[in-house]
Design a protein around this motif. Structure first.
Motif, PDB file in Angstrom:
ATOM      1  N   ALA A  72      -8.977   3.146  -0.239  1.00 13.19           N
ATOM      2  CA  ALA A  72      -7.784   2.815   0.456  1.00 13.19           C
ATOM      3  C   ALA A  72      -6.791   2.248  -0.179  1.00 13.19           C
ATOM      4  O   ALA A  72      -6.029   2.694  -0.288  1.00 13.19           O
ATOM      5  CB  ALA A  72      -7.585   2.268   2.139  1.00 13.19           C
ATOM      6  N   THR A  73      -7.618   1.631  -1.453  1.00 12.89           N
ATOM      7  CA  THR A  73      -6.948   0.740  -2.680  1.00 12.89           C
ATOM      8  C   THR A  73      -5.959   1.721  -3.571  1.00 12.89           C
ATOM      9  O   THR A  73      -5.603   2.015  -3.640  1.00 12.89           O
ATOM     10  CB  THR A  73      -8.038   0.600  -3.511  1.00 12.89           C
ATOM     11  OG1 THR A  73      -8.006  -0.591  -2.086  1.00 12.89           O
ATOM     12  CG2 THR A  73      -6.590  -0.361  -4.100  1.00 12.89           C
ATOM     13  N   VAL A  74      -7.224   2.885  -3.834  1.00 16.61           N
ATOM     14  CA  VAL A  74      -6.985   4.434  -4.641  1.00 16.61           C
ATOM     15  C   VAL A  74      -5.994   5.290  -4.228  1.00 16.61           C
ATOM     16  O   VAL A  74      -4.830   5.479  -5.240  1.00 16.61           O
ATOM     17  CB  VAL A  74      -8.230   4.621  -5.426  1.00 16.61           C
ATOM     18  CG1 VAL A  74      -8.635   5.889  -3.905  1.00 16.61           C
ATOM     19  CG2 VAL A  74      -8.136   5.340  -6.537  1.00 16.61           C
ATOM     20  N   MET A  75      -6.025   5.292  -3.222  1.00 16.28           N
ATOM     21  CA  MET A  75      -5.317   6.569  -1.963  1.00 16.28           C
ATOM     22  C   MET A  75      -3.631   6.098  -2.186  1.00 16.28           C
ATOM     23  O   MET A  75      -2.687   6.807  -1.844  1.00 16.28           O
ATOM     24  CB  MET A  75      -5.754   6.819  -0.702  1.00 16.28           C
ATOM     25  CG  MET A  75      -7.018   7.618  -0.894  1.00 16.28           C
ATOM     26  SD  MET A  75      -6.765   9.334  -1.828  1.00 16.28           S
ATOM     27  CE  MET A  75      -7.596   9.207  -2.778  1.00 16.28           C
ATOM     28  N   ALA A  76      -3.889   4.694  -1.259  1.00 15.68           N
ATOM     29  CA  ALA A  76      -2.641   3.977  -1.359  1.00 15.68           C
ATOM     30  C   ALA A  76      -0.903   4.151  -2.907  1.00 15.68           C
ATOM     31  O   ALA A  76      -0.434   3.850  -2.617  1.00 15.68           O
ATOM     32  CB  ALA A  76      -2.663   2.563  -0.787  1.00 15.68           C
ATOM     33  N   GLU A  77      -2.238   3.447  -4.035  1.00 13.94           N
ATOM     34  CA  GLU A  77      -1.384   3.749  -5.382  1.00 13.94           C
ATOM     35  C   GLU A  77      -1.006   4.877  -5.605  1.00 13.94           C
ATOM     36  O   GLU A  77       0.281   5.358  -6.577  1.00 13.94           O
ATOM     37  CB  GLU A  77      -3.071   3.362  -6.294  1.00 13.94           C
ATOM     38  CG  GLU A  77      -3.148   2.143  -6.669  1.00 13.94           C
ATOM     39  CD  GLU A  77      -4.265   1.996  -7.317  1.00 13.94           C
ATOM     40  OE1 GLU A  77      -4.545   3.010  -7.773  1.00 13.94           O
ATOM     41  OE2 GLU A  77      -5.032   0.923  -7.485  1.00 13.94           O
ATOM     42  N   ARG A  78      -1.386   6.754  -5.226  1.00 11.91           N
ATOM     43  CA  ARG A  78      -1.356   7.432  -5.072  1.00 11.91           C
ATOM     44  C   ARG A  78       0.593   7.540  -4.253  1.00 11.91           C
ATOM     45  O   ARG A  78       1.367   8.549  -4.499  1.00 11.91           O
ATOM     46  CB  ARG A  78      -1.747   8.228  -4.961  1.00 11.91           C
ATOM     47  CG  ARG A  78      -3.312   8.565  -5.775  1.00 11.91           C
ATOM     48  CD  ARG A  78      -3.987   9.826  -5.166  1.00 11.91           C
ATOM     49  NE  ARG A  78      -3.172  11.328  -5.762  1.00 11.91           N
ATOM     50  CZ  ARG A  78      -2.902  11.458  -7.013  1.00 11.91           C
ATOM     51  NH1 ARG A  78      -3.743  10.648  -7.625  1.00 11.91           N
ATOM     52  NH2 ARG A  78      -2.635  12.516  -7.574  1.00 11.91           N
ATOM     53  N   VAL A  79       0.000   7.514  -2.941  1.00 15.15           N
ATOM     54  CA  VAL A  79       1.754   7.588  -1.856  1.00 15.15           C
ATOM     55  C   VAL A  79       2.857   6.353  -2.415  1.00 15.15           C
ATOM     56  O   VAL A  79       3.808   6.371  -1.323  1.00 15.15           O
ATOM     57  CB  VAL A  79       0.664   7.883  -1.215  1.00 15.15           C
ATOM     58  CG1 VAL A  79       0.377   9.588  -0.934  1.00 15.15           C
ATOM     59  CG2 VAL A  79      -0.145   6.936  -0.231  1.00 15.15           C
ATOM     60  N   GLY A  80       2.560   5.065  -3.102  1.00 14.35           N
ATOM     61  CA  GLY A  80       2.766   3.987  -3.289  1.00 14.35           C
ATOM     62  C   GLY A  80       3.054   3.421  -2.017  1.00 14.35           C
ATOM     63  O   GLY A  80       4.422   2.630  -1.600  1.00 14.35           O
TER      64      GLY A  80
END
Length: 207
Positions: A144-152
């Motif tokens: 969730a943390t690394v995916m959230a970084e990608r989508v802002g």
């Protein structure tokens, strides 16, 4: 004098870190050898320490428990770094697919075999399976943390957590029945991207 010391410090620190990593690796390799030879439950921390030529207190500096020695996933930091290196215009699943391909492409045969053995232990030793829930929570937070970084977004966003949960759950499901390798992970991501289609295996069961 201070200039000379500051110039040597990175090299000294690098040597120290490499020695620590070698010790950590030796402890795990010897532990897994003992697990194969005499079983997980029958292997003690004292035996592992002796096989790795370290003291039990040194063992505990690297791993708080025998369980954590197995649960520690060395691929996680590599995967996070690889995901962050993917172009931002890629979809989250495509970025993850590419990142996993990169990580496995640079993984030695020995490291891959070790990871596959580790996964087998986690999912087939009853004493370790009880910790799968905690590992699943940890993996959901990581994804969730690394995916959230990608989508802002944030790791608490509903859609981000659903994606992280789906990916983590799918990985958990296939790890029990198939080896961990790029092909099987790719098949898993194909199904997720396609919306999880299921074909009727036995048409006669349709009512």
């Amino acid at each position: 004098m201070s200039v000379e010391l500051s110039g040597e410090e990175p090299a000294v620190r690098g040597l120290r870190e490499r020695k620590k990593e070698r010790t950590r690796r030796t402890i795990r390799v010897e532990a897994f050898r003992l697990f194969r030879e005499q079983g997980y439950n029958e292997t003690t921390i004292e035996q592992i320490a002796a096989a790795a030529d370290v003291s039990p207190s040194t063992f505990f500096r690297y791993f708080p428990t025998k369980e954590q020695l197995v649960l520690a996933d060395d691929l996680d930091p590599l995967l996070i770094e690889a995901v962050r290196a993917q172009p931002l215009d890629l979809s989250p699943l495509t970025a993850l697919r590419n990142a996993m391909a990169d990580v496995f492409a640079n993984l030695s045969a020995t490291a891959l075999a070790f990871e596959q053995e580790r996964q087998a232990l986690v999912y087939h030793v009853p004493e370790l399976r009880s910790a799968i829930g905690l590992e699943m929570d940890r993996n959901i937070e990581m994804v969730a943390t690394v995916m959230a970084e990608r989508v802002g977004g944030t790791a608490d966003d509903f859609d981000v957590r659903v994606l992280a949960g789906a990916m983590t759950g799918a990985g958990l499901a296939i790890a029990r029945i198939t080896p961990v390798n790029p092909e099987n992970i790719g098949r898993m991501l194909d199904l997720l991207e396609a919306g999880l289609p299921l074909e009727q295996r036995n048409p006669g069961m349709q009512g």
